[in-house]
Design an enzyme around this catalytic site. Structure first.
Site, PDB file in Angstrom:
ATOM      1  N   LYS A  63      -3.984  -1.523  14.447  1.00  0.00           N
ATOM      2  CA  LYS A  63      -3.240  -0.496  15.178  1.00  0.00           C
ATOM      3  C   LYS A  63      -3.749  -0.384  16.621  1.00  0.00           C
ATOM      4  O   LYS A  63      -4.952  -0.456  16.879  1.00  0.00           O
ATOM      5  CB  LYS A  63      -3.353   0.830  14.423  1.00  0.00           C
ATOM      6  CG  LYS A  63      -2.468   0.815  13.166  1.00  0.00           C
ATOM      7  CD  LYS A  63      -2.512   2.109  12.393  1.00  0.00           C
ATOM      8  CE  LYS A  63      -3.659   2.207  11.443  1.00  0.00           C
ATOM      9  NZ  LYS A  63      -3.580   1.406  10.249  1.00  0.00           N
ATOM     10  N   ASP A  90     -16.862   5.529  13.891  1.00  0.00           N
ATOM     11  CA  ASP A  90     -15.625   5.467  13.109  1.00  0.00           C
ATOM     12  C   ASP A  90     -15.059   4.054  13.101  1.00  0.00           C
ATOM     13  O   ASP A  90     -14.485   3.581  14.083  1.00  0.00           O
ATOM     14  CB  ASP A  90     -14.589   6.452  13.673  1.00  0.00           C
ATOM     15  CG  ASP A  90     -13.360   6.574  12.771  1.00  0.00           C
ATOM     16  OD1 ASP A  90     -13.275   5.813  11.789  1.00  0.00           O
ATOM     17  OD2 ASP A  90     -12.500   7.427  13.054  1.00  0.00           O
ATOM     18  N   SER A 148     -12.929   1.519  10.314  1.00  0.00           N
ATOM     19  CA  SER A 148     -12.224   1.551   9.035  1.00  0.00           C
ATOM     20  C   SER A 148     -12.919   0.708   7.973  1.00  0.00           C
ATOM     21  O   SER A 148     -13.388  -0.402   8.242  1.00  0.00           O
ATOM     22  CB  SER A 148     -10.799   1.026   9.217  1.00  0.00           C
ATOM     23  OG  SER A 148     -10.132   1.007   7.975  1.00  0.00           O
ATOM     24  N   GLU A 190       0.818  -1.219   0.000  1.00  0.00           N
ATOM     25  CA  GLU A 190       0.000   0.000   0.000  1.00  0.00           C
ATOM     26  C   GLU A 190       0.850   1.267   0.000  1.00  0.00           C
ATOM     27  O   GLU A 190       2.068   1.212   0.199  1.00  0.00           O
ATOM     28  CB  GLU A 190      -0.920  -0.011   1.219  1.00  0.00           C
ATOM     29  CG  GLU A 190      -0.158  -0.105   2.537  1.00  0.00           C
ATOM     30  CD  GLU A 190      -0.808   0.689   3.643  1.00  0.00           C
ATOM     31  OE1 GLU A 190      -1.185   1.853   3.403  1.00  0.00           O
ATOM     32  OE2 GLU A 190      -0.911   0.150   4.752  1.00  0.00           O
ATOM     33  N   LYS A 195      -5.888  10.397   0.527  1.00  0.00           N
ATOM     34  CA  LYS A 195      -5.906   9.039   1.094  1.00  0.00           C
ATOM     35  C   LYS A 195      -7.109   8.311   0.491  1.00  0.00           C
ATOM     36  O   LYS A 195      -8.252   8.748   0.649  1.00  0.00           O
ATOM     37  CB  LYS A 195      -6.030   9.169   2.616  1.00  0.00           C
ATOM     38  CG  LYS A 195      -6.085   7.861   3.383  1.00  0.00           C
ATOM     39  CD  LYS A 195      -6.043   8.149   4.882  1.00  0.00           C
ATOM     40  CE  LYS A 195      -6.546   6.978   5.685  1.00  0.00           C
ATOM     41  NZ  LYS A 195      -6.667   7.309   7.126  1.00  0.00           N
ATOM     42  N   ASP A 200     -11.340  -0.759   5.913  1.00  0.00           N
ATOM     43  CA  ASP A 200     -10.483  -1.945   5.739  1.00  0.00           C
ATOM     44  C   ASP A 200     -11.256  -3.216   6.104  1.00  0.00           C
ATOM     45  O   ASP A 200     -11.091  -4.262   5.453  1.00  0.00           O
ATOM     46  CB  ASP A 200      -9.251  -1.878   6.655  1.00  0.00           C
ATOM     47  CG  ASP A 200      -8.201  -0.863   6.204  1.00  0.00           C
ATOM     48  OD1 ASP A 200      -8.387  -0.238   5.139  1.00  0.00           O
ATOM     49  OD2 ASP A 200      -7.209  -0.707   6.935  1.00  0.00           O
ATOM     50  N   VAL A 237      -5.237   0.024   2.992  1.00  0.00           N
ATOM     51  CA  VAL A 237      -5.362  -1.428   2.833  1.00  0.00           C
ATOM     52  C   VAL A 237      -6.590  -1.734   1.970  1.00  0.00           C
ATOM     53  O   VAL A 237      -6.524  -2.522   1.016  1.00  0.00           O
ATOM     54  CB  VAL A 237      -5.477  -2.137   4.201  1.00  0.00           C
ATOM     55  CG1 VAL A 237      -5.812  -3.611   4.015  1.00  0.00           C
ATOM     56  CG2 VAL A 237      -4.186  -1.969   4.995  1.00  0.00           C
TER      57      VAL A 237
HETATM   58  N1  PSU Z   1      -0.260   0.417   8.851  1.00  0.00           N
HETATM   59  C1  PSU Z   1       0.704   1.258   9.313  1.00  0.00           C
HETATM   60  N2  PSU Z   1       0.556   2.596   9.072  1.00  0.00           N
HETATM   61  C2  PSU Z   1      -0.506   3.107   8.366  1.00  0.00           C
HETATM   62  C3  PSU Z   1      -1.513   2.205   7.888  1.00  0.00           C
HETATM   63  C4  PSU Z   1      -1.344   0.875   8.159  1.00  0.00           C
HETATM   64  O1  PSU Z   1       1.663   0.814   9.949  1.00  0.00           O
HETATM   65  O2  PSU Z   1      -0.591   4.329   8.168  1.00  0.00           O
HETATM   66  C5  PSU Z   1      -2.682   2.760   7.085  1.00  0.00           C
HETATM   67  C6  PSU Z   1      -3.269   1.709   6.134  1.00  0.00           C
HETATM   68  O3  PSU Z   1      -3.324   2.284   4.839  1.00  0.00           O
HETATM   69  C7  PSU Z   1      -4.677   1.469   6.653  1.00  0.00           C
HETATM   70  C8  PSU Z   1      -5.003   2.838   7.165  1.00  0.00           C
HETATM   71  O4  PSU Z   1      -5.552   1.003   5.674  1.00  0.00           O
HETATM   72  O5  PSU Z   1      -3.799   3.174   7.888  1.00  0.00           O
HETATM   73  C9  PSU Z   1      -6.244   2.864   8.021  1.00  0.00           C
HETATM   74  O6  PSU Z   1      -6.819   4.140   7.951  1.00  0.00           O
HETATM   75  P1  PSU Z   1      -8.305   4.403   8.507  1.00  0.00           P
HETATM   76  O7  PSU Z   1      -8.196   4.121   9.983  1.00  0.00           O
HETATM   77  O8  PSU Z   1      -8.591   5.852   8.201  1.00  0.00           O
HETATM   78  O9  PSU Z   1      -9.219   3.464   7.780  1.00  0.00           O
HETATM   79 MN    MN Z   2     -12.008   6.092   9.955  1.00  0.00          MN
END
Ligand code: PSU
Ligand code: MN
Length: 310
Positions: free
Chosen positions: A165, A144, A146, A30, A92, A148, A112
């Site tokens: 995370k 909120d 993701s 990614e 993004k 993903d 992702v």
């Molecule tokens: N893993 C990491 N750092 C990141 C991400 C994943 O170590 O920045 C990114 C990936 O692209 C994942 C995104 O899909 O964070 C999730 O963002 P959100 O919580 O806005 O869906």
């Molecule tokens: Mn989000």
């Protein structure tokens, strides 16, 4: 050969195309982690190290992003550099954003979700990242969560990540993955990894002991289910963030995000950047180590999957 390759807005670079047409191993990577997740210049070093790790395992890396409205599968480091250039203001891109970025001729880094949507479209079945997105801690009232998770539930790609995370509600995320039917499989562990930490405190039902086992079980899974997989690979003990530092940095980052009122796409990048600032770069060092290790494991799994196809 594959008509999916011939769309004018989809550019599959020769090396990737040749590997796919020859049924050889390919790993998708990614770009959000590069553009929005890690500071410059470590971000480009990490991208290069991930590609090298995939190659060392015997697979071809395919870094995915959108440049000038074209979805590129197999970005060069120079293109990544351009995409990550702050003045370029790359968006993004989750799965829902891809068509808009193409149609409106934008630049963007794929999450992702965005990456696996493209990967599956061109026939790549393995992807590596740092930590999957998931259910945020305040999701009960912010909603909120993701994309993903939902995209992984309808896209048959195996994602190697060090869990989700640790800024997230890990327990709620695991429950959501269960609801969505996405297998969560520990790599040589029954403890769900905690991203910057090896153990999130949650136990897993399943684990595999090798890349070959992961490939065999994922190949079988695809006969019975349309979902992807989360292959959870814990950060090595030598690269873990100190536990007390982690907890202090987390509390600080959550308070910072609440104070700045970050919402939507900005939430995760703001939390990661504040984590890095508070830990004086220690979280970046850990993030680097784990994502490169995940790329290496993704390479091994991809090689094992290709062997099964033969
Ligand atoms: N893993 C990491 N750092 C990141 C991400 C994943 O170590 O920045 C990114 C990936 O692209 C994942 C995104 O899909 O964070 C999730 O963002 P959100 O919580 O806005 O869906
Ligand atoms: Mn989000």
């Amino acid at each position: 050969m594959n008509s999916a390759f011939d769309h004018p807005s989809l550019v599959v670079r020769d090396e990737v195309r040749d590997a796919l047409e020859g049924a050889r191993p390919v790993v998708s990577l990614e770009t959000t982690i590069v553009v929005h997740g890690l500071p410059h210049p470590q971000n480009l070093e990490v991208a290069a190290q991930c590609e090298a790790a995939v190659r060392a395992a015997g697979a071809v890396p395919a870094t995915i992003g959108v440049l000038d409205g074209r979805v590129v599968v197999g970005l060069t480091i120079d293109e990544l550099d351009a995409l990550a250039e702050p003045t370029r203001d790359s968006t993004k891109l989750s799965a829902r954003d891809l068509g808009l970025a193409v149609g409106l001729v934008r630049d963007g880094a794929t999450t992702v979700a965005g990456t696996i949507a493209v990967a599956h479209r061109v026939g790549i079945d393995v992807m590596a990242t740092g930590g999957l997105g998931g259910v945020h801690r305040d999701a009960a009232y912010t909603f909120d969560e993701s994309n993903d998770l939902t995209t992984l539930s309808r896209t048959p790609v195996l994602v190697v990540a060090s869990g989700v995370k640790s800024i997230l509600d890990v327990g709620a995320t695991l429950e959501r993955l269960d609801t969505l039917g996405v297998p969560v499989v520990g790599y040589r562990t029954v403890r769900f990894p905690g991203f910057y930490r090896a153990d999130s405190g949650f136990r897993l039902d399943w684990s595999v002991g090798s890349a070959a086992e992961a490939a065999a079980a994922f190949a079988a899974h695809r006969h019975f289910s349309p979902t992807g997989w989360l292959l959870a690979n814990p950060v090595g003990a030598e690269d873990e963030l100190d536990g007390d530092l982690h907890d202090a940095a987390l509390a600080n980052a959550l308070a910072h995000a609440a104070a700045t009122g970050a919402t939507g796409k900005a939430v995760t990048p703001v939390l990661l950047a504040e984590f890095a600032r508070f830990s004086a770069g220690a979280s970046v060092t850990t993030n680097r180590a784990l994502v490169v290790a995940n790329a290496a494991l993704a390479g091994e799994v991809s090689v094992a999957l290709a062997a099964l196809r033969r």
